[in-house]
Write a protein that holds these residues in place. Structure first.
Motif, PDB file in Angstrom:
ATOM      1  N   LEU A 197       0.341 -33.732  -8.349  1.00  0.00           N
ATOM      2  CA  LEU A 197      -0.013 -33.631  -6.328  1.00  0.00           C
ATOM      3  C   LEU A 197       1.215 -33.038  -6.139  1.00  0.00           C
ATOM      4  CD1 LEU A 197      -1.322 -37.528  -6.166  1.00  0.00           C
ATOM      5  CD2 LEU A 197      -2.595 -34.757  -6.706  1.00  0.00           C
ATOM      6  N   ASP A 198       0.976 -32.254  -5.314  1.00  0.00           N
ATOM      7  CA  ASP A 198       2.274 -32.200  -4.445  1.00  0.00           C
ATOM      8  C   ASP A 198       2.152 -33.022  -3.549  1.00  0.00           C
ATOM      9  OD1 ASP A 198       3.904 -30.201  -2.918  1.00  0.00           O
ATOM     10  OD2 ASP A 198       2.636 -29.883  -1.280  1.00  0.00           O
ATOM     11  N   ILE A 199       3.805 -33.384  -2.601  1.00  0.00           N
ATOM     12  CA  ILE A 199       4.405 -34.055  -2.029  1.00  0.00           C
ATOM     13  C   ILE A 199       3.843 -34.004  -0.541  1.00  0.00           C
ATOM     14  CG2 ILE A 199       5.610 -35.774  -1.348  1.00  0.00           C
ATOM     15  CD1 ILE A 199       6.783 -35.660  -3.502  1.00  0.00           C
ATOM     16  N   ASP A 200       4.534 -32.676  -0.408  1.00  0.00           N
ATOM     17  CA  ASP A 200       5.076 -32.281   1.598  1.00  0.00           C
ATOM     18  C   ASP A 200       3.839 -31.631   1.958  1.00  0.00           C
ATOM     19  OD1 ASP A 200       7.076 -33.470   1.993  1.00  0.00           O
ATOM     20  OD2 ASP A 200       8.299 -32.737   0.352  1.00  0.00           O
ATOM     21  N   TYR A 201       3.057 -32.704   2.838  1.00  0.00           N
ATOM     22  CA  TYR A 201       1.792 -31.385   3.449  1.00  0.00           C
ATOM     23  C   TYR A 201       0.351 -31.516   2.490  1.00  0.00           C
ATOM     24  CZ  TYR A 201       5.632 -29.859   6.461  1.00  0.00           C
ATOM     25  OH  TYR A 201       6.514 -30.159   7.943  1.00  0.00           O
ATOM     26  N   THR A 202       0.627 -32.253   1.759  1.00  0.00           N
ATOM     27  CA  THR A 202      -0.839 -32.588   1.010  1.00  0.00           C
ATOM     28  C   THR A 202      -0.878 -34.205   0.491  1.00  0.00           C
ATOM     29  OG1 THR A 202      -0.168 -30.651  -0.217  1.00  0.00           O
ATOM     30  CG2 THR A 202      -1.837 -32.282  -1.728  1.00  0.00           C
ATOM     31  N   THR A 203       0.104 -34.911  -0.169  1.00  0.00           N
ATOM     32  CA  THR A 203      -0.581 -36.220   0.018  1.00  0.00           C
ATOM     33  C   THR A 203       0.696 -36.871   1.106  1.00  0.00           C
ATOM     34  OG1 THR A 203       1.297 -36.709  -1.561  1.00  0.00           O
ATOM     35  CG2 THR A 203      -0.519 -36.501  -2.657  1.00  0.00           C
TER      36      THR A 203
ATOM     37  N   ILE B 297      -2.987 -30.254  -7.142  1.00  0.00           N
ATOM     38  CA  ILE B 297      -3.661 -30.220  -5.641  1.00  0.00           C
ATOM     39  C   ILE B 297      -2.155 -30.006  -5.053  1.00  0.00           C
ATOM     40  CG2 ILE B 297      -5.134 -31.259  -3.848  1.00  0.00           C
ATOM     41  CD1 ILE B 297      -6.422 -32.986  -6.136  1.00  0.00           C
ATOM     42  N   ASP B 298      -2.358 -28.795  -4.287  1.00  0.00           N
ATOM     43  CA  ASP B 298      -1.166 -28.237  -2.638  1.00  0.00           C
ATOM     44  C   ASP B 298      -1.447 -27.669  -1.724  1.00  0.00           C
ATOM     45  OD1 ASP B 298       0.838 -26.553  -2.664  1.00  0.00           O
ATOM     46  OD2 ASP B 298       2.426 -26.890  -4.506  1.00  0.00           O
ATOM     47  N   ASP B 299      -0.780 -27.624  -0.990  1.00  0.00           N
ATOM     48  CA  ASP B 299      -1.351 -27.094   0.215  1.00  0.00           C
ATOM     49  C   ASP B 299      -0.664 -25.517   0.059  1.00  0.00           C
ATOM     50  OD1 ASP B 299       1.658 -28.578   0.471  1.00  0.00           O
ATOM     51  OD2 ASP B 299       1.486 -27.135   2.714  1.00  0.00           O
ATOM     52  N   ALA B 300       0.716 -25.835  -0.430  1.00  0.00           N
ATOM     53  CA  ALA B 300       1.266 -24.397  -0.212  1.00  0.00           C
ATOM     54  C   ALA B 300       0.320 -23.104  -1.270  1.00  0.00           C
ATOM     55  CB  ALA B 300       2.173 -24.143  -1.456  1.00  0.00           C
TER      56      ALA B 300
END
Ligand SMILES: [Mg+2]
Length: 146
Positions: free
Chosen positions: A6-12, A112-115
């Motif tokens: 899990l990505d951290i920033d802007y994802t979780t 899972i990532d927002d990038a």
């Protein structure tokens, strides 16, 4: 068990705000995957959000300790340089490096990532998340559980 990164920033998380339903999401998926964070930030960022998982969301010590211990950051998993259309360079995560560090085949990993994906050859192993900017009504993680 497969590995869910899990990505951290802007994802979780957005700064220190966890995405809504993060606790429910983690409690559910930790039964099906080994779940770790994968961030382009330093390991300190992982420690910060693990504290929030434990103290604020009251996730179990077992889950949080494992996440803090095995999560990937730029300190233990090298980023790769990607040239942008504007001619600059940005550091992006490399799932092949992550697989190497974790000692598994890339097919055992899901991220899972927002990038943006850019020309990432590993798109088959990614789920593109909509960015989270702190909206308390956000339901993205809930939709993943349904
Ligand atoms: Mg992100």
């Amino acid at each position: 068990m497969k590995i869910l990164l899990l990505d951290i920033d802007y994802t979780t998380f957005h700064e220190s705000t966890p995405r809504p339903f993060l606790k429910e999401f983690l409690e559910r998926v930790t039964g099906q995957y080994n779940v770790y964070f994968f961030t382009a930030a330093r390991h300190q960022r992982i420690t910060e959000v693990c504290r929030i998982l434990y103290h604020q969301l009251k996730l179990s010590d077992d889950i949080v300790q494992k996440m803090n211990r095995y999560s990937l950051s730029r300190d233990n998993c090298p980023m790769i340089s990607h040239r942008t259309d504007l001619g600059g360079y940005i550091d992006v995560k490399c799932l092949r490096k992550a697989a190497e560090v974790l000692g598994v085949d890339i097919s055992e990993i899901l991220l899972i990532d927002d990038a943006p994906i850019y020309d990432n050859p590993d798109r088959d192993y990614r789920i593109q998340a909509p960015g989270f900017s702190g909206n308390p009504e956000d339901k993205y993680l809930l939709t993943l559980l349904l």
